[in-house]
Design an enzyme around this catalytic site. Structure first.
Site, PDB file in Angstrom:
ATOM      1  N   LYS A 191     -42.744 -12.235  62.998  1.00 11.07           N
ATOM      2  CA  LYS A 191     -41.687 -12.735  62.119  1.00 11.07           C
ATOM      3  C   LYS A 191     -42.317 -13.129  60.792  1.00 11.07           C
ATOM      4  O   LYS A 191     -42.986 -14.152  60.686  1.00 11.07           O
ATOM      5  CB  LYS A 191     -40.970 -13.948  62.711  1.00 11.07           C
ATOM      6  CG  LYS A 191     -39.656 -14.186  61.962  1.00 11.07           C
ATOM      7  CD  LYS A 191     -39.188 -15.622  61.941  1.00 11.07           C
ATOM      8  CE  LYS A 191     -39.702 -16.462  60.836  1.00 11.07           C
ATOM      9  NZ  LYS A 191     -39.326 -16.063  59.464  1.00 11.07           N
ATOM     10  N   GLY A 244     -48.975 -21.200  58.528  1.00 10.11           N
ATOM     11  CA  GLY A 244     -47.903 -21.815  57.749  1.00 10.11           C
ATOM     12  C   GLY A 244     -48.160 -23.296  57.590  1.00 10.11           C
ATOM     13  O   GLY A 244     -49.305 -23.761  57.696  1.00 10.11           O
ATOM     14  N   SER A 245     -47.092 -24.037  57.385  1.00  9.76           N
ATOM     15  CA  SER A 245     -47.249 -25.460  57.070  1.00  9.76           C
ATOM     16  C   SER A 245     -47.556 -26.274  58.328  1.00  9.76           C
ATOM     17  O   SER A 245     -47.219 -25.876  59.454  1.00  9.76           O
ATOM     18  CB  SER A 245     -45.971 -25.978  56.415  1.00  9.76           C
ATOM     19  OG  SER A 245     -44.905 -25.853  57.327  1.00  9.76           O
ATOM     20  N   THR A 246     -48.145 -27.422  58.111  1.00 12.51           N
ATOM     21  CA  THR A 246     -48.507 -28.296  59.228  1.00 12.51           C
ATOM     22  C   THR A 246     -47.261 -28.779  59.963  1.00 12.51           C
ATOM     23  O   THR A 246     -47.243 -28.833  61.201  1.00 12.51           O
ATOM     24  CB  THR A 246     -49.356 -29.465  58.685  1.00 12.51           C
ATOM     25  OG1 THR A 246     -50.577 -28.898  58.171  1.00 12.51           O
ATOM     26  CG2 THR A 246     -49.697 -30.473  59.760  1.00 12.51           C
ATOM     27  N   GLY A 249     -46.046 -26.019  62.154  1.00 18.16           N
ATOM     28  CA  GLY A 249     -47.038 -25.830  63.218  1.00 18.16           C
ATOM     29  C   GLY A 249     -46.852 -26.836  64.340  1.00 18.16           C
ATOM     30  O   GLY A 249     -46.888 -26.494  65.531  1.00 18.16           O
ATOM     31  N   GLU A 267     -52.880 -21.965  62.057  1.00 16.27           N
ATOM     32  CA  GLU A 267     -53.596 -21.995  60.770  1.00 16.27           C
ATOM     33  C   GLU A 267     -52.671 -22.710  59.806  1.00 16.27           C
ATOM     34  O   GLU A 267     -51.625 -22.168  59.431  1.00 16.27           O
ATOM     35  CB  GLU A 267     -53.842 -20.571  60.253  1.00 16.27           C
ATOM     36  CG  GLU A 267     -54.815 -19.750  61.072  1.00 16.27           C
ATOM     37  CD  GLU A 267     -56.247 -20.155  60.823  1.00 16.27           C
ATOM     38  OE1 GLU A 267     -56.496 -20.960  59.902  1.00 16.27           O
ATOM     39  OE2 GLU A 267     -57.108 -19.698  61.567  1.00 16.27           O
ATOM     40  N   CYS A 302     -53.695 -21.821  50.914  1.00 13.45           N
ATOM     41  CA  CYS A 302     -54.032 -22.918  51.818  1.00 13.45           C
ATOM     42  C   CYS A 302     -55.398 -23.482  51.465  1.00 13.45           C
ATOM     43  O   CYS A 302     -55.675 -24.647  51.705  1.00 13.45           O
ATOM     44  CB  CYS A 302     -54.017 -22.421  53.251  1.00 13.45           C
ATOM     45  SG  CYS A 302     -54.973 -20.927  53.477  1.00 13.45           S
ATOM     46  N   GLU A 400     -50.363 -31.837  50.254  1.00 16.16           N
ATOM     47  CA  GLU A 400     -50.547 -30.439  49.827  1.00 16.16           C
ATOM     48  C   GLU A 400     -49.352 -30.018  48.966  1.00 16.16           C
ATOM     49  O   GLU A 400     -48.220 -29.975  49.444  1.00 16.16           O
ATOM     50  CB  GLU A 400     -50.627 -29.516  51.051  1.00 16.16           C
ATOM     51  CG  GLU A 400     -50.896 -28.072  50.650  1.00 16.16           C
ATOM     52  CD  GLU A 400     -50.737 -27.087  51.810  1.00 16.16           C
ATOM     53  OE1 GLU A 400     -49.782 -27.220  52.586  1.00 16.16           O
ATOM     54  OE2 GLU A 400     -51.578 -26.184  51.906  1.00 16.16           O
TER      55      GLU A 400
HETATM   56  P1  NAD Z   1     -43.698 -22.566  56.517  1.00 14.92           P
HETATM   57  O1  NAD Z   1     -44.371 -23.348  57.590  1.00 14.92           O
HETATM   58  O2  NAD Z   1     -42.502 -23.125  55.891  1.00 14.92           O
HETATM   59  O3  NAD Z   1     -43.277 -21.133  57.073  1.00 14.92           O
HETATM   60  C1  NAD Z   1     -44.198 -20.306  57.743  1.00 14.92           C
HETATM   61  C2  NAD Z   1     -43.440 -19.417  58.707  1.00 14.92           C
HETATM   62  O4  NAD Z   1     -42.834 -20.253  59.700  1.00 14.92           O
HETATM   63  C3  NAD Z   1     -42.315 -18.627  58.070  1.00 14.92           C
HETATM   64  O5  NAD Z   1     -42.232 -17.357  58.673  1.00 14.92           O
HETATM   65  C4  NAD Z   1     -41.096 -19.459  58.405  1.00 14.92           C
HETATM   66  O6  NAD Z   1     -39.898 -18.717  58.406  1.00 14.92           O
HETATM   67  C5  NAD Z   1     -41.447 -19.948  59.788  1.00 14.92           C
HETATM   68  N1  NAD Z   1     -40.738 -21.163  60.212  1.00 14.92           N
HETATM   69  C6  NAD Z   1     -40.254 -22.155  59.428  1.00 14.92           C
HETATM   70  N2  NAD Z   1     -39.622 -23.083  60.200  1.00 14.92           N
HETATM   71  C7  NAD Z   1     -39.739 -22.665  61.480  1.00 14.92           C
HETATM   72  C8  NAD Z   1     -39.300 -23.185  62.732  1.00 14.92           C
HETATM   73  N3  NAD Z   1     -38.638 -24.337  62.826  1.00 14.92           N
HETATM   74  N4  NAD Z   1     -39.602 -22.493  63.846  1.00 14.92           N
HETATM   75  C9  NAD Z   1     -40.300 -21.345  63.792  1.00 14.92           C
HETATM   76  N5  NAD Z   1     -40.713 -20.788  62.634  1.00 14.92           N
HETATM   77  C10 NAD Z   1     -40.446 -21.444  61.490  1.00 14.92           C
HETATM   78  O7  NAD Z   1     -44.846 -22.227  55.471  1.00 14.92           O
HETATM   79  P2  NAD Z   1     -44.709 -21.416  54.105  1.00 14.92           P
HETATM   80  O8  NAD Z   1     -43.980 -22.280  53.144  1.00 14.92           O
HETATM   81  O9  NAD Z   1     -44.227 -20.049  54.379  1.00 14.92           O
HETATM   82  O10 NAD Z   1     -46.251 -21.302  53.693  1.00 14.92           O
HETATM   83  C11 NAD Z   1     -46.938 -22.337  53.098  1.00 14.92           C
HETATM   84  C12 NAD Z   1     -47.776 -23.116  54.090  1.00 14.92           C
HETATM   85  O11 NAD Z   1     -48.618 -22.232  54.812  1.00 14.92           O
HETATM   86  C13 NAD Z   1     -48.703 -24.087  53.407  1.00 14.92           C
HETATM   87  O12 NAD Z   1     -48.716 -25.304  54.099  1.00 14.92           O
HETATM   88  C14 NAD Z   1     -50.052 -23.412  53.507  1.00 14.92           C
HETATM   89  O13 NAD Z   1     -51.158 -24.256  53.443  1.00 14.92           O
HETATM   90  C15 NAD Z   1     -49.948 -22.753  54.820  1.00 14.92           C
HETATM   91  N6  NAD Z   1     -50.916 -21.655  54.903  1.00 14.92           N
HETATM   92  C16 NAD Z   1     -51.992 -21.809  55.727  1.00 14.92           C
HETATM   93  C17 NAD Z   1     -52.964 -20.816  55.784  1.00 14.92           C
HETATM   94  C18 NAD Z   1     -54.168 -20.941  56.677  1.00 14.92           C
HETATM   95  O14 NAD Z   1     -54.790 -19.928  56.971  1.00 14.92           O
HETATM   96  N7  NAD Z   1     -54.536 -22.117  57.123  1.00 14.92           N
HETATM   97  C19 NAD Z   1     -52.824 -19.671  55.004  1.00 14.92           C
HETATM   98  C20 NAD Z   1     -51.704 -19.567  54.170  1.00 14.92           C
HETATM   99  C21 NAD Z   1     -50.748 -20.567  54.147  1.00 14.92           C
END
Ligand code: NAD
Length: 496
Positions: A191, A244-246, A249, A267, A302, A400
């Site tokens: 996804k 994605g975001s903490t 996660g 991650e 990130c 962040e």
């Molecule tokens: P996000 O957490 O909002 O979204 C990431 C993914 O999760 C998307 O596909 C989103 O649709 C999905 N998602 C959102 N809510 C969800 C839920 N309730 N259940 C299941 N899936 C859900 O993050 P973003 O805004 O897309 O990306 C930015 C974040 O990602 C930042 O915090 C950044 O630091 C982090 N990031 C981390 C790394 C790493 O390798 N550590 C790399 C890139 C980005």
């Protein structure tokens, strides 16, 4: 890169048609109830296309058929070499479509097309090829503990792997998951972020063209709280890998606990310290890299060097250099090959970043570059911002922001630098600039982060893991280590 003018890219834009469906069972698919959502380009606010808003029933369909594909053995039980050869053909097709892929990334999330082509696709194609080449070089174990019995420790695929990925590197971060999971024999349901599904959808189509059997790589589109939640909660998903975001996660761990207790690999976010000592081999280089580290990909990294820790003696020189670097960036249309910094990925994200700048302006820190107002042009553009005099405990140093917003902090000695650097819930990237070998070694050891760069920033390779600790997550991607989360060991005893 052969397309060197804005007109070349605009022509390509006019020539290609954008995806309108998910990718399920080797073909484009709509949501069962026909629901769609518009996809808006951060470049200019244009509606690019409409894509299915997958509901729970669509996710279930994708997972069921990924499970059927896994159980059939059409992928999981063919030879590793055959799997590897398919991945290599896929990499070749992505290379052949590199212009189109770069364009899709630029349109969907605003990355300058030059960076999409040179950086994102280089890593994407290289990593798929790397895992393809690794396929038949992995070994199982046969420990020699006993004479009257033979033990085999084999690594087996898990089954259906779910991958949920963000928008900042839509292809690269999906590729941190897909080829490793596939080469191990799993099937995958991916996804992508709702902001950036185009490149991944096209890549899945090319995977089918490369010979990946139907059902082995499915892409479902839709929102996180509906589509992502359904995928993470599915009882037939054997393992879940997320970038994605903490906050999201942490939510995924709940979904796992409430369903089949699947392993969840995370991650997450970061607030990376970039520490410059007066004995850096070149202060000028450290300055340029610091400017790059907060502006590359519009700061949507990130690992962005968002906390610049500067020794008191060189503070003014570094701040002046970094602000000059950032003020000189060419901000503009991501389709223009000369653009160095594009827009932020969405209007909402742009507003969040500006709100953080606004909050920072209420503190004792000084805003020495940038503003809390958007740039006056269509699309979601902001200027880079630099705050000096930031308190290490302040939100500007802890939260962040995920945009081109740098917080500058000062220190007087090594202990203070390390204390400030480690004063964070995150532990992803970190960098140290010094020509003193002992200092480099001591400080690197004491930094509580998954990645440490000495006299460089963002160095990486397919063969080394990438990942963090603390609230930045666990279980790094890439390299042979990246395979571990997609396999499970089996111990078989044979009496001999
Ligand atoms: P996000 O957490 O909002 O979204 C990431 C993914 O999760 C998307 O596909 C989103 O649709 C999905 N998602 C959102 N809510 C969800 C839920 N309730 N259940 C299941 N899936 C859900 O993050 P973003 O805004 O897309 O990306 C930015 C974040 O990602 C930042 O915090 C950044 O630091 C982090 N990031 C981390 C790394 C790493 O390798 N550590 C790399 C890139 C980005």
């Amino acid at each position: 890169m052969k397309l060197t003018r804005l007109d070349d890219w605009l022509k390509l834009r006019a020539d290609i048609s954008l995806p309108t469906g998910m990718w399920i069972d080797g073909r484009s698919a709509a949501a069962e109830d026909g629901a769609t959502t518009p996809l808006i380009s951060p470049r200019d606010g244009e509606i690019l296309t409409h894509l299915p808003a997958a509901g729970a029933q669509d996710v279930a369909r994708a997972v069921r058929s990924a499970k059927a594909a896994f159980d059939s053995g059409v992928w999981s039980r063919i030879s590793p070499r055959e799997r590897g050869e398919t991945l290599i053909r896929w990499a070749d097709l992505l290379e052949a479509h590199r212009d189109e892929m770069a364009l899709l990334i630029a349109l969907e999330m605003g990355k300058p097309v030059t960076i999409a082509w040179n950086v994102e696709l280089k890593t994407t194609i290289g990593l798929i090829r790397w895992y393809g080449e690794l396929a038949d070089k992995l070994m199982d174990e046969s420990p020699r503990g006993k004479n009257d019995a033979l033990a085999l420790v084999t690594r087996e695929p898990m089954g259906v792997v779910a991958a949920i990925t963000p928008w900042n590197f839509p292809m690269t971060l999906s590729t941190f998951k897909m080829p490793a999971a596939l080469v191990a024999g799993n099937t995958v349901v991916l996804k992508p972020a709702s902001q950036s599904p185009l490149s991944v959808l096209r890549a899945a189509e090319l995977a089918s063209e490369a010979g990946l059997p139907d059902g082995v790589l499915q892409v479902v589109t839709g929102s996180g709280p509906v589509t992502g939640a359904a995928l993470a909660s599915d009882n037939d998903v054997a393992t879940l890998t997320f970038t994605g975001s903490t906050d999201v996660g942490k939510q995924l761990l709940h979904y796992s606990a409430d369903s089949n207790a699947k392993p969840v690999w995370l991650e997450l976010g970061g607030k990376s310290p970039n520490i410059i000592f007066p004995d850096a081999p070149s202060i000028e280089e450290a300055i340029d890299v610091a400017g790059w580290a907060i502006s590359f990909n519009s700061g949507q990294m990130c690992t962005a060097g968002s906390r610049l820790l500067v020794h008191r003696d060189i503070h003014d020189q570094v701040v002046e250099g970094v602000t000059n670097y950032l003020a000189g960036l060419r901000i503009g249309d991501p389709l223009d090959p000369d653009t160095e910094m594009g827009p932020l990925a969405s209007q909402r994200h742009r507003n969040d970043v500006l709100a953080e700048i606004s909050k920072g302006m209420q503190t004792r820190a000084q805003l020495v570059l940038g503003s809390d107002q958007p740039l006056d042009r269509p699309g979601w553009f902001v200027e880079p911002a630099v705050f000096t005099g930031v308190d290490p405990d302040d939100r500007l140093a802890q939260h962040e922001i995920f945009g081109p917003v740098m917080s500058v902090l000062t220190f007087e000695n090594d202990d203070e630098a390390i204390r400030i650097a480690n004063n964070s819930d995150y532990g992803l990237g970190s960098a140290v600039w010094t020509s003193n070998l002992s200092r480099a070694a001591q400080v690197s050891r004491r930094l509580d982060a998954g990645l440490v760069w000495v006299n460089c920033f963002e160095e990486g390779d397919y063969s080394v893991p990438f990942g963090g600790r603390k609230l930045s997550g666990h279980g790094g991607d890439k390299s042979v280590h990246g395979l571990e989360k997609f396999t499970t060991t089996k111990t078989t005893w044979m009496a001999v």
